[in-house]
Every structure is written in structure tokens, then in C-alpha cells.
Design an enzyme around this catalytic site. Structure first.
Site, short mmCIF file in Angstrom:
data_model
loop_
_atom_site.label_atom_id
_atom_site.label_comp_id
_atom_site.label_asym_id
_atom_site.label_seq_id
_atom_site.Cartn_x
_atom_site.Cartn_y
_atom_site.Cartn_z
N GLU A 68 -11.67 34.90 -32.31
CA GLU A 68 -10.36 35.70 -33.35
C GLU A 68 -10.79 37.28 -32.98
OE1 GLU A 68 -12.50 32.24 -35.83
OE2 GLU A 68 -12.92 33.36 -33.84
N CYS A 91 -15.23 31.83 -39.15
CA CYS A 91 -16.53 32.15 -39.97
C CYS A 91 -16.38 32.92 -41.00
CB CYS A 91 -17.54 32.22 -38.82
SG CYS A 91 -17.61 34.09 -38.20
N CYS A 100 -15.73 36.45 -39.28
CA CYS A 100 -14.28 36.72 -38.71
C CYS A 100 -13.39 36.77 -39.75
CB CYS A 100 -14.16 35.62 -37.96
SG CYS A 100 -14.91 35.33 -36.25
N ARG A 200 -20.07 17.36 -15.62
CA ARG A 200 -21.27 18.04 -15.45
C ARG A 200 -21.03 19.42 -15.88
NH1 ARG A 200 -23.96 16.24 -9.64
NH2 ARG A 200 -24.16 14.13 -10.20
N THR A 212 -33.59 6.27 -10.11
CA THR A 212 -32.42 6.84 -9.18
C THR A 212 -32.84 7.95 -8.35
OG1 THR A 212 -30.97 6.50 -11.26
CG2 THR A 212 -30.25 8.43 -9.56
N ASP A 216 -31.53 7.56 -4.77
CA ASP A 216 -30.43 8.10 -4.18
C ASP A 216 -30.83 9.61 -3.75
OD1 ASP A 216 -28.98 5.88 -5.10
OD2 ASP A 216 -28.32 6.87 -6.82
N LEU A 220 -27.59 16.19 -8.43
CA LEU A 220 -27.29 16.15 -9.83
C LEU A 220 -27.13 17.79 -10.39
CD1 LEU A 220 -29.96 13.95 -11.59
CD2 LEU A 220 -27.60 13.48 -10.86
#
Length: 389
Positions: A68, A91, A100, A200, A212, A216, A220
Site C-alpha cells: 500500500e 495493517c 498502513c 519450489r 531419495t 536419485d 533439489l
């Protein structure tokens, strides 16, 4: 006695359509603040006068000013008599910045249209009351659903002190995530993988298990190329500290890898991982294994609001048993794998019987795949927002 003028329904419809259109612009602005605003909420704002935008803004934590205030500064004197469209209740308290609401009142804004009430109990309707007390017209509800989804992680963190946990998995049509347990299997198409990168980017952390990592050897990482305030924290649950020092996760660590373990912090492997750039977090065992509730509570203490769970059947099952999964996004590929594959989660019949059905389900296409998204828990605590006209 002065009579109130009734507004023709067609005029009301046009006004409502205009509110929705300008709120859609405010929501677009808010999305530009993803990965830049946390631990504050993601907020966008537009000041409109005579049908034209005279000031816009979105919140960035490091920029301090709320959305704002950014819009008001850009509009300057033109703000007088304007309508402010904002995705979250302004707020009314002093935090890192001033209220604000006081700035809006001082700028002589005539009307405020907000998508939703602030889930922060320090505000929670107080901003609306202060604006109305100053004679400003306030309307709440335009764009409410997308606004709530945009800040569902903030709402969860505000209410519980822990991050929103979203389980993401790629499956075949017969519900399998791999040919065999521990064997990497590419299932999703390019469009689905691109959406996972977007997920992500919108998350503060990604959580996986040692299974994992060993199967793999994943990165990530957030590969969208979009700006982030904080690096995506990669979190590994590794009871016996089997994470290889020469794995992609460790070799790429730059203060963005935390490994939770039952092993002592001064063990030789822990020291080697720390030298390589990983953070090793030793925790006490719960029933002989790492307590996932404590892991997510620790992430909440670090002001991480959203966690994407990208793991195999074992950790997914443990997450369901611990009750930490709030939301699920399942990407289905148009394939049948047959017998012998790994399920999305290994859970007992007792645990599965306690799991609630997914609610607020949506279906999205990522050709040739599709995704089902839904919620196990009400992140707003069953009270959500109330509409005010």
C-alpha cells in the site's frame, strides 16, 4: 428525511466487475513478491482514480515498505479521492514499519477494496475498523479465494507457528512413483516438471529423505531463475547420516542445506559434512527415529512458512503418520506401470483410516499430464475470512 438512492442492478454489476478486474491486477502484483516477502505476507496493491491506475506496488521484505505504501508513494497527491485495491487487509500496528491505515487515511483515499482479512491476530479486522472509523468506505471479498491461497502458508504459520507442508509427487495412473523402491524413474512430462520448479520457487524449503538422496542424487534447487530473498533451504531427514559428502546436494551447498540426524554433532561424518558446507542438526529420537513434527517446528522457528515435501514412499508415509501434511499435489502421467512398483506412501491401515479425505480439490492440466490438488487440513483454522460490504 433523506432517502437513500437505490443503485440499478446493472450499475452494481459493473462496479463489482471493475472491483474484480482491479483486484486481479493487485493479485498479479502480489505474485511478483513470491520468494521476496516471507516471513511477511505476499501482498499487492493498486490505486485507481477515474478508471486508471495511478500507483501500484507489491511487498518485498528487504524493501520494507508494504504494498500500500509503495502504491501511495507512486501516486503522491493523486491518491486523494482514489480507490485502493489491496490483496490483504491493511495493517494497523507498528512493526518494522508504521501502520498502513494511517498512511491511507492521511492520503485521503476514498475507498478501500481488500480481498481478505489479515490472519495475523494483531490485525485481524482492526485495520478495517480503523479505516471505517475515519470515514473510508471498505469492501472485502473481491478476489478472496486466490488471495487466501496466495497467503495460505502465512496463515498456517501465524496460526500454528509451523510452515505449511505440501506433499508433491509424480505418479502413474495406477498410483506408483517408481518401478521399484530405491530405483529412480522419470514419470512426469516437461510441463509438469516446469510447474514443480514454480512450486519450489514459491516455497521456503524442500524436504526429502535419505532414500531419495541415495537413489536419485538430486539437486533439489529452484531453477526458475526468478529472484529470491533467501536461498531455497534443502532439508534432508537422515537418521544415520548416510548422505554422501560427494552428493550433488552437499557439493552445491551454500548455506542452503540442513541435514537432520540422530547422530552426534561431533561424529566424524557430521564434521565432514559441515566442512563441505552442510548444516548438521542433531535431534533426539522419537520411537527410534527422527520426529517430523520437531523438524517442521524447527523450520517454523527459522521463519520458514512453506515446505515442499518431495520424497519417497517411506518419508511420505512417516509424514502422514506424524500428521504434518496439510496439502497434496499429485501429478499423474498417462502411463500404467504394472505390479512391483512403489506407492506414493507406505502407511499402515490404522494410519490410512485416520486420514481425512482431500477437500477443496482442483484439477489442472500439464499436458500430457494432469494434477490433482487438495487439502487435508484447513490452514485457516475453520474460520477463514468474513465478507464485509
Amino acid at each position: 428525511m433523506r432517502k437513500r438512492m437505490s443503485i440499478p442492478s446493472s450499475t452494481k454489476a459493473k462496479a463489482a466487475a471493475a472491483d474484480e478486474a482491479w483486484m486481479a491486477r493487485a493479485l498479479d502484483l502480489a505474485r511478483q513478491g513470491q520468494a521476496l516477502a516471507h516471513p511477511n505476507p505476499t501482498v499487492g496493491a493498486v490505486l485507481v482514480k477515474h478508471g486508471e491506475a495511478i500507483g501500484e506496488g507489491f511487498h518485498e521484505y528487504d524493501g520494507r515498505d508494504h504494498a500500500e505504501i509503495v502504491a501511495l508513494k507512486r501516486a503522491a497527491q493523486k491518491a486523494r479521492g482514489a480507490t485502493l485495491y489491496v490483496t490483504l487487509e491493511p495493517c494497523c500496528h507498528v512493526g518494522r514499519t508504521g501502520p498502513c491505515t494511517k498512511a491511507i487515511i492521511a492520503a485521503r483515499v476514498e475507498r478501500v477494496v481488500a480481498a481478505m482479512q489479515d490472519p495475523n491476530p494483531v490485525v485481524a479486522g482492526g485495520g478495517f475498523r480503523e479505516l471505517r472509523k475515519a470515514g473510508i468506505e471498505v469492501a472485502v471479498g473481491a478476489g478472496e479465494i486466490p488471495a487466501m491461497r496466495l497467503n495460505e502458508d502465512f496463515a498456517c504459520w501465524m496460526r500454528t507457528g509451523r510452515p505449511l507442508v505440501t506433499l508433491k509427487s509424480a505418479l502413474t495412473l495406477d498410483g506408483q512413483i517408481a518401478m521399484r523402491a530405491g530405483e529412480p524413474t522419470l514419470i512426469s512430462g516437461e510441463a509438469s516438471r516446469k510447474e514443480v520448479q514454480r512450486l519450489r520457487h514459491a516455497s521456503d524449503a524442500v524436504l526429502t529423505g535419505i532414500g531419495t538422496v541415495l537413489a536419485d542424487d538430486p539437486w533439489l534447487t529452484d531453477r526458475t531463475g526468478l529472484p529470491r530473498r533467501r536461498r531455497l533451504l534443502r532439508v534432508v531427514v537422515d537418521s544415520w547420516l548416510r548422505t554422501p559428502v560427494h552428493s550433488k546436494l552437499v557439493e552445491s551447498a551454500q548455506g542452503d542445506l540442513a541435514i537432520f540426524t540422530l547422530q552426534p554433532p561431533e561424529s566424524a561424518k557430521a564434521r565432514a559434512l559441515r566442512r563441505a558446507g552442510a548444516e548438521v542438526v542433531s535431534v533426539r529420537p522419537r520411537d527410534g527415529r527422527i520426529g517430523l513434527r520437531e523438524v517442521v517446528r524447527e523450520l517454523g522457528r527459522r521463519q520458514l512458512l512453506s515446505v515442499l515435501l518431495e520424497a519417497g514412499a517411506e518419508l511420505n508415509g512417516a509424514a502422514f503418520e506424524a500428521g504434518i501434511v496439510d496439502k497434496m499435489i499429485l501429478f499423474y502421467a498417462p502411463r500404467i506401470m504394472g505390479t512391483g512398483g512403489a506407492p506414493v506412501a507406505r502407511i499402515s491401515t490404522r494410519t490410512s483410516s485416520r486420514l481425512p479425505a482431500l477437500k477443496n480439490i482442483s484439477l489442472n492440466a500439464y499436458p500430457p499430464d494432469f494434477a490433482i490438488e487438495g487439502y487435508l487440513h484447513d490452514v485457516y483454522g475453520n474460520h477463514g475470512t468474513r465478507r464485509h460490504n
